[in-house]
Design a protein around this motif. Structure first.
Motif, PDB file in Angstrom:
ATOM      1  N   ILE A  86      10.996 -22.234  46.651  1.00 11.01           N
ATOM      2  CA  ILE A  86      10.703 -21.497  45.427  1.00 11.01           C
ATOM      3  C   ILE A  86       9.571 -20.509  45.681  1.00 11.01           C
ATOM      4  CG2 ILE A  86      11.489 -23.375  43.945  1.00 11.01           C
ATOM      5  CD1 ILE A  86       8.625 -24.103  43.356  1.00 11.01           C
ATOM      6  N   ARG A  87       9.536 -19.464  44.861  1.00  9.16           N
ATOM      7  CA  ARG A  87       8.462 -18.471  44.990  1.00  9.16           C
ATOM      8  C   ARG A  87       8.054 -17.992  43.601  1.00  9.16           C
ATOM      9  NH1 ARG A  87      10.266 -13.273  47.862  1.00  9.16           N
ATOM     10  NH2 ARG A  87      11.047 -12.829  45.743  1.00  9.16           N
ATOM     11  N   GLY A  88       6.775 -18.159  43.303  1.00  9.00           N
ATOM     12  CA  GLY A  88       6.210 -17.646  42.069  1.00  9.00           C
ATOM     13  C   GLY A  88       5.281 -16.484  42.368  1.00  9.00           C
ATOM     14  N   LYS A  89       4.150 -16.419  41.640  1.00  8.76           N
ATOM     15  CA  LYS A  89       3.214 -15.320  41.862  1.00  8.76           C
ATOM     16  C   LYS A  89       1.839 -15.720  41.348  1.00  8.76           C
ATOM     17  CE  LYS A  89       4.869 -13.194  37.567  1.00  8.76           C
ATOM     18  NZ  LYS A  89       5.632 -12.065  36.993  1.00  8.76           N
ATOM     19  N   ASP A  90       0.842 -15.048  41.862  1.00  9.22           N
ATOM     20  CA  ASP A  90      -0.543 -15.343  41.502  1.00  9.22           C
ATOM     21  C   ASP A  90      -0.970 -14.486  40.313  1.00  9.22           C
ATOM     22  OD1 ASP A  90      -3.056 -16.380  41.517  1.00  9.22           O
ATOM     23  OD2 ASP A  90      -3.734 -15.366  43.342  1.00  9.22           O
ATOM     24  N   VAL A  91      -0.336 -14.730  39.179  1.00  5.46           N
ATOM     25  CA  VAL A  91      -0.647 -14.027  37.927  1.00  5.46           C
ATOM     26  C   VAL A  91      -0.915 -15.090  36.870  1.00  5.46           C
ATOM     27  CG1 VAL A  91       0.143 -12.410  36.173  1.00  5.46           C
ATOM     28  CG2 VAL A  91       0.819 -12.088  38.577  1.00  5.46           C
ATOM     29  N   TYR A  92      -2.110 -15.101  36.342  1.00  8.29           N
ATOM     30  CA  TYR A  92      -2.556 -16.159  35.443  1.00  8.29           C
ATOM     31  C   TYR A  92      -1.612 -16.351  34.264  1.00  8.29           C
ATOM     32  CZ  TYR A  92      -5.664 -18.877  32.402  1.00  8.29           C
ATOM     33  OH  TYR A  92      -6.200 -19.843  31.586  1.00  8.29           O
ATOM     34  N   GLN A  93      -1.170 -17.582  34.069  1.00  2.57           N
ATOM     35  CA  GLN A  93      -0.307 -17.995  32.956  1.00  2.57           C
ATOM     36  C   GLN A  93       1.056 -17.305  32.964  1.00  2.57           C
ATOM     37  OE1 GLN A  93      -1.252 -20.633  31.775  1.00  2.57           O
ATOM     38  NE2 GLN A  93      -2.930 -20.570  30.333  1.00  2.57           N
ATOM     39  N   LYS A  94       1.465 -16.772  34.116  1.00  5.23           N
ATOM     40  CA  LYS A  94       2.758 -16.083  34.206  1.00  5.23           C
ATOM     41  C   LYS A  94       3.624 -16.643  35.332  1.00  5.23           C
ATOM     42  CE  LYS A  94       1.753 -12.947  31.013  1.00  5.23           C
ATOM     43  NZ  LYS A  94       2.493 -12.820  29.740  1.00  5.23           N
ATOM     44  N   SER A  95       3.344 -17.860  35.793  1.00  5.69           N
ATOM     45  CA  SER A  95       4.141 -18.394  36.902  1.00  5.69           C
ATOM     46  C   SER A  95       4.215 -19.915  36.803  1.00  5.69           C
ATOM     47  CB  SER A  95       3.531 -17.961  38.243  1.00  5.69           C
ATOM     48  OG  SER A  95       4.401 -18.270  39.305  1.00  5.69           O
ATOM     49  N   PHE A  96       5.257 -20.369  36.137  1.00  2.00           N
ATOM     50  CA  PHE A  96       5.564 -21.795  36.042  1.00  2.00           C
ATOM     51  C   PHE A  96       7.016 -21.953  36.511  1.00  2.00           C
ATOM     52  CE2 PHE A  96       2.915 -20.445  32.464  1.00  2.00           C
ATOM     53  CZ  PHE A  96       1.839 -21.323  32.494  1.00  2.00           C
ATOM     54  N   LEU A  97       7.247 -22.708  37.568  1.00  3.64           N
ATOM     55  CA  LEU A  97       8.624 -22.825  38.060  1.00  3.64           C
ATOM     56  C   LEU A  97       8.825 -24.128  38.817  1.00  3.64           C
ATOM     57  CD1 LEU A  97       9.170 -20.468  41.149  1.00  3.64           C
ATOM     58  CD2 LEU A  97       6.925 -21.118  40.295  1.00  3.64           C
ATOM     59  N   GLY A  98      10.053 -24.663  38.697  1.00  5.61           N
ATOM     60  CA  GLY A  98      10.344 -25.915  39.362  1.00  5.61           C
ATOM     61  C   GLY A  98      11.771 -26.349  39.141  1.00  5.61           C
ATOM     62  N   VAL A  99      11.969 -27.662  39.029  1.00  4.24           N
ATOM     63  CA  VAL A  99      13.296 -28.273  38.981  1.00  4.24           C
ATOM     64  C   VAL A  99      13.448 -29.108  37.719  1.00  4.24           C
ATOM     65  CG1 VAL A  99      14.817 -29.960  40.080  1.00  4.24           C
ATOM     66  CG2 VAL A  99      13.536 -28.342  41.484  1.00  4.24           C
ATOM     67  N   ALA A 100      14.576 -28.950  37.044  1.00  6.65           N
ATOM     68  CA  ALA A 100      14.938 -29.799  35.910  1.00  6.65           C
ATOM     69  C   ALA A 100      15.958 -30.835  36.367  1.00  6.65           C
ATOM     70  CB  ALA A 100      15.523 -28.954  34.785  1.00  6.65           C
ATOM     71  N   PHE A 101      15.856 -32.040  35.832  1.00  4.27           N
ATOM     72  CA  PHE A 101      16.795 -33.095  36.194  1.00  4.27           C
ATOM     73  C   PHE A 101      16.955 -34.057  35.013  1.00  4.27           C
ATOM     74  CE2 PHE A 101      12.546 -34.188  37.600  1.00  4.27           C
ATOM     75  CZ  PHE A 101      12.360 -35.502  37.185  1.00  4.27           C
ATOM     76  N   HIS A 102      17.995 -34.883  35.086  1.00  8.52           N
ATOM     77  CA  HIS A 102      18.325 -35.811  34.003  1.00  8.52           C
ATOM     78  C   HIS A 102      18.373 -35.064  32.662  1.00  8.52           C
ATOM     79  CE1 HIS A 102      16.815 -39.522  36.480  1.00  8.52           C
ATOM     80  NE2 HIS A 102      17.796 -38.867  37.076  1.00  8.52           N
TER      81      HIS A 102
END
Length: 222
Positions: A86-102
């Motif tokens: 995964i790749r996000g960015k160093d921008v405050y409060q603008k980069s939340f990312l991951g995986v959803a399951f169940h």
């Protein structure tokens, strides 16, 4: 796991990725760009596009208000290992990312996600908010932070460059969830799930006002 579900996952994998399969345990590698092209992703509150120049054969989810999710069609996940880049960015409060399951749908799910904008912070409070577990709708991040401070979100030892790709590995043996980053032996997060959902849909997750890039998804089903 029901063998009919496994057989369905294997057929989908042969069409869209590669698989090494057994009825008891099998691993599937998903080409996210092919999943998108084949309309095998159910996308909520986001636009999705193949990464430019087919970088890593991955996809990009756009930014928007509120959370967004891309769930893989016809795949049910219970216990196993989820790996991807995964790749996000160093921008405050603008980069939340991951995986959803169940997941039941875009609003009812568990997830593990990262906040790259906190990876290099020198702020002592933000420092412990690099990786997070949530269980929607009952336990969003702000409820967990208020009621269980520092239990479901942690710092990361030797965090990666917040603007570059990094590898995550999430091991799920209900109710235990353990997350690792970039091949580190010590988990960056280890918690027990708060939901009673033991299986459900699997997908990519981004938070409020965030976009994110995803690639090289590999899932081992137990």
């Amino acid at each position: 796991m029901n063998c009919k579900i496994i057989i369905g996952s294997i057929i989908l994998a042969f069409l869209l990725g590669s698989t090494s399969a057994f009825c008891q345990q099998h691993t599937v590698s998903y080409d996210l760009s092919k999943l998108l092209s084949a309309h095998q992703l159910s996308i909520s509150n986001r636009e999705a596009a193949v990464l430019p120049n087919h970088e890593k054969n991955g996809i990009m989810l756009s930014a928007n208000d509120d959370d967004g999710v891309a769930l893989i069609n016809d795949v049910t996940f219970s216990n196993g290992i989820i790996e991807l880049d995964i790749r996000g960015k160093d921008v405050y409060q603008k980069s939340f990312l991951g995986v959803a399951f169940h997941a039941e749908d875009a609003k009812t799910l568990d997830a593990v996600y990262f906040r790259p904008f906190n990876f290099l912070t020198t702020d002592s409070v933000r420092h412990i908010h690099m990786v997070q577990y949530i269980s929607h709708p009952q336990f969003p991040w702000f409820v967990l932070r208020d009621k269980f401070n520092a239990q479901y979100e942690k710092a990361i030892t030797s965090p990666p460059d917040p603007n570059q790709w990094f590898h995550i590995r999430i091991e799920i043996k209900y109710p235990q969830v353990t997350a690792f980053i970039n091949g580190q032996k010590t988990p960056c997060l280890s918690i027990k799930q708060l939901s009673d959902r033991k299986s459900g849909k699997l997908g990519l997750w981004v938070g409020d006002s965030s976009d994110g890039a995803f690639a090289n998804l590999k899932v081992t089903f137990f």
